[in-house]
Design a protein around this motif. Structure first.
Motif, mmCIF file in Angstrom:
data_model
loop_
_atom_site.group_PDB
_atom_site.id
_atom_site.type_symbol
_atom_site.label_atom_id
_atom_site.label_comp_id
_atom_site.label_asym_id
_atom_site.label_seq_id
_atom_site.Cartn_x
_atom_site.Cartn_y
_atom_site.Cartn_z
ATOM 1 N N UNK A 44 44.210 41.153 59.877
ATOM 2 C CA UNK A 44 45.029 41.530 58.723
ATOM 3 C C UNK A 44 44.870 40.513 57.598
ATOM 4 N N UNK A 52 41.636 41.158 48.249
ATOM 5 C CA UNK A 52 42.310 40.817 46.986
ATOM 6 C C UNK A 52 41.355 40.054 46.070
ATOM 7 N N UNK A 56 39.982 41.476 42.458
ATOM 8 C CA UNK A 56 40.307 40.721 41.240
ATOM 9 C C UNK A 56 39.102 39.945 40.721
ATOM 10 N N UNK B 137 46.309 45.426 57.360
ATOM 11 C CA UNK B 137 45.866 44.650 56.198
ATOM 12 C C UNK B 137 46.122 45.406 54.900
ATOM 13 N N UNK B 140 49.752 44.783 53.994
ATOM 14 C CA UNK B 140 49.926 43.429 53.456
ATOM 15 C C UNK B 140 49.408 43.369 52.025
ATOM 16 N N UNK B 141 48.284 43.986 51.826
ATOM 17 C CA UNK B 141 47.659 43.953 50.507
ATOM 18 C C UNK B 141 48.501 44.711 49.485
ATOM 19 N N UNK B 145 50.097 41.347 48.130
ATOM 20 C CA UNK B 145 49.018 40.748 47.333
ATOM 21 C C UNK B 145 48.789 41.481 46.014
ATOM 22 N N UNK B 146 48.879 42.812 46.045
ATOM 23 C CA UNK B 146 48.582 43.562 44.823
ATOM 24 C C UNK B 146 49.595 43.298 43.716
#
Lengths: 297, 223
Positions: A44, A52, A56, B137, B140-141, B145-146
């Motif tokens: 994960x 991410x 980005x 994941x 979580x993202x 995170x986003x």
């Protein structure tokens, strides 16, 4: 976390990154992902963190500033120049050594005396047979076929400016006023002004292949900075041409810098929004680049 | 000529056939010049397209844009000087990155006071936070995170120890393979893998902390 777990998690990183791992290890990792909580947590974290950054990427990337790009091009040009000078001095030394060796042979009296007589007679005959001896070496004709070349025109215009053969049609230090003048004179594309630490003197409109074109003159101290600005479309349509090498460098590095051969003039070529600009000046490259800022108005 | 007066437009004629200018069309007869010109052309073709990626890497390494600018210029100069050592057709980008990294180590890093150590405590703390949860994941993202700002991610990335920062930038931002990274960093592939694994763990823990400080619900990832 024992070493075995650590090793598994690191191999999981390889799996996520699409790197090679041994088939049996790969199979074991995939099987354990269902049952091993810690491995699943690792998966994960690794996946989300990787994603991410990938998502980005554009925001996290930092482009090299234009002045640095220009400086790099200048450095490369200087490096090239230094190399050429080194080659040139090596060539001169070789030539000088050969010249001395040959001279030593011809200075021997047994050769030098008859040779002197032959040279004297030949010179006399050549002088008398020449139809126009006074003009024989007065003009060396170099052919140029670059009249539709933007840089060629820019250099010529700058030379004319320096020699006093052209003058401004509009004398003003006001950008809006000069833009209005260009428009009134039939320049039907938007003109842009570079951010330059030089005082605007005015402009000239010329016509080429039916298109009215804008020319600007600035002064930095007592030096003229001449700028020729044409719409990109004229280059794309080949109404005006640019040396393919120069345009290639502009495409790659945004700026093309050049020291005019046989003079101290500098030329820079770059795109200013929808236009292609060429500045010619007798400032040095480093002096000119220090004047130009990356923003335009 | 100190002042300019208004004269006729025709004086500014652009067809100056009679003026001999030695600018573009003169053919260079010197073979040495030709070979060096082709070197320059080849270098520009191979190296200049990587300028932005190299600068971005330099800024992340130096954490100072002035130093990064100097480092970038030096990298290109060295690259040009030693371009005859570069084997055409091989990976020019990795070659330039390696020059940049070595130049940084030799000339720029010595002034930086940075403990290049692993924040093991941070990793363990983060593992403890989310170990018992079964989250995907993508969850979580999307949840955490986003919602982070680009600046927060950038600061978190810059705060990683140098050896981890370089590995994660080369892999996840520059898209390089482990083999390319191992060549640039001059370390075994196993070390690259290990650094990436740890780098992502530390980065994730920092990002979670940012999210928590900004009020995002991270309880699913905490005990």
């Amino acid at each position: 976390m024992n070493y075995k777990q650590q090793e598994l998690e690191e191999n999981l990183t390889s799996l996520i990154d699409g790197e090679y791992i041994a088939p049996n290890l790969r199979e074991e990792l995939l099987n354990r992902l269902d049952s091993n909580t810690e491995l699943r947590v690792a998966h994960t974290i690794q996946t989300a963190t990787k994603n991410i950054l990938i998502n980005r990427k554009d925001a996290l990337s930092i482009n090299a500033p234009l002045d640095i790009q220009m400086a790099i091009q200048r450095n490369l040009a200087n490096e090239e120049l230094m190399n050429s000078e080194e080659h040139s001095s090596t060539f001169k030394q070789t030539f000088y050594n050969a010249y001395n060796a040959i001279l030593a042979i011809f200075l021997k009296p047994v050769i030098a005396f008859p040779l002197g007589i032959i040279i004297g007679i030949s010179g006399y005959l050549l002088y008398n047979q020449s139809p126009n001896n006074s003009d024989a070496f007065s003009y060396v004709n170099i052919t140029h076929n670059g009249n539709d070349n933007l840089c060629f025109q820019a250099y010529n215009n700058f030379h004319s400016l320096e020699q006093g053969n052209l003058s401004l049609q509009k004398v003003t230090q006001n950008k809006e006023e000069l833009s209005r003048f260009f428009k009134e004179k039939g320049v039907n594309y938007p003109v842009f002004y570079p951010e330059i630490d030089a005082e605007l003197q005015g402009g000239v409109v010329s016509e080429y292949k039916g298109v009215k074109l804008a020319h600007f003159v600035f002064k930095a101290g007592d030096k003229f900075v001449y700028m020729y600005e044409v719409p990109n479309q004229m280059i794309e349509n080949h109404n005006l041409n640019i040396n393919p090498k120069a345009i290639e460098i502009v495409n790659k590095a945004d700026w093309y810098w050049e020291k005019e051969k046989g003079s101290n003039n500098t030329m820079v070529l770059w795109r200013l929004k929808s236009n292609m600009c060429s500045i010619v000046t007798n400032l040095r490259i480093d002096q000119l680049s220090a004047l130009i800022h990356v923003k335009e108005s | 000529m100190n002042t300019l007066s208004v004269l006729e437009i025709d004086k500014f004629a652009l067809t100056n056939e009679e003026i001999n200018l030695d600018t573009h069309s003169k053919v260079q007869s010197n073979t040495l010049m030709n070979s060096s010109q082709s070197k320059q052309a080849l270098f520009e073709q191979e190296a200049l397209p990587h300028m932005n990626a190299l600068y971005s890497f330099a800024v992340r390494l130096c954490r100072d844009r002035d130093d990064a600018s100097d480092l970038l210029q030096e990298t290109f100069l060295k690259g040009y000087r030693f371009f005859d050592k570069f084997e055409s057709g091989t990976n020019c980008k990795a070659w330039l990155f390696r020059i940049l990294k070595n130049t940084y180590i030799n000339q720029y890093r010595k002034d930086k006071k940075e403990p290049d150590t692993v924040e093991y405590d941070t990793i363990e703390e983060f593992y403890d936070l989310i170990r018992s949860e079964s989250s995907e994941s993508t969850d979580l993202q999307k949840r955490i995170f986003d919602n982070l700002l680009d600046d927060e991610i950038s600061i978190a990335l810059d705060s990683l120890p140098e050896s981890f920062r370089t590995a994660i930038i080369l892999c996840d931002l520059e898209g390089m393979t482990y083999e390319e990274i191992s060549e640039i960093l001059e370390c075994p592939i196993g070390t690259v893998r290990s650094r990436l694994h740890r780098a992502r763990n530390i980065l994730a823990s920092k990002l979670i902390k940012y999210a928590k400080n900004r009020g995002y619900d991270t309880h699913q990832y905490e005990q």
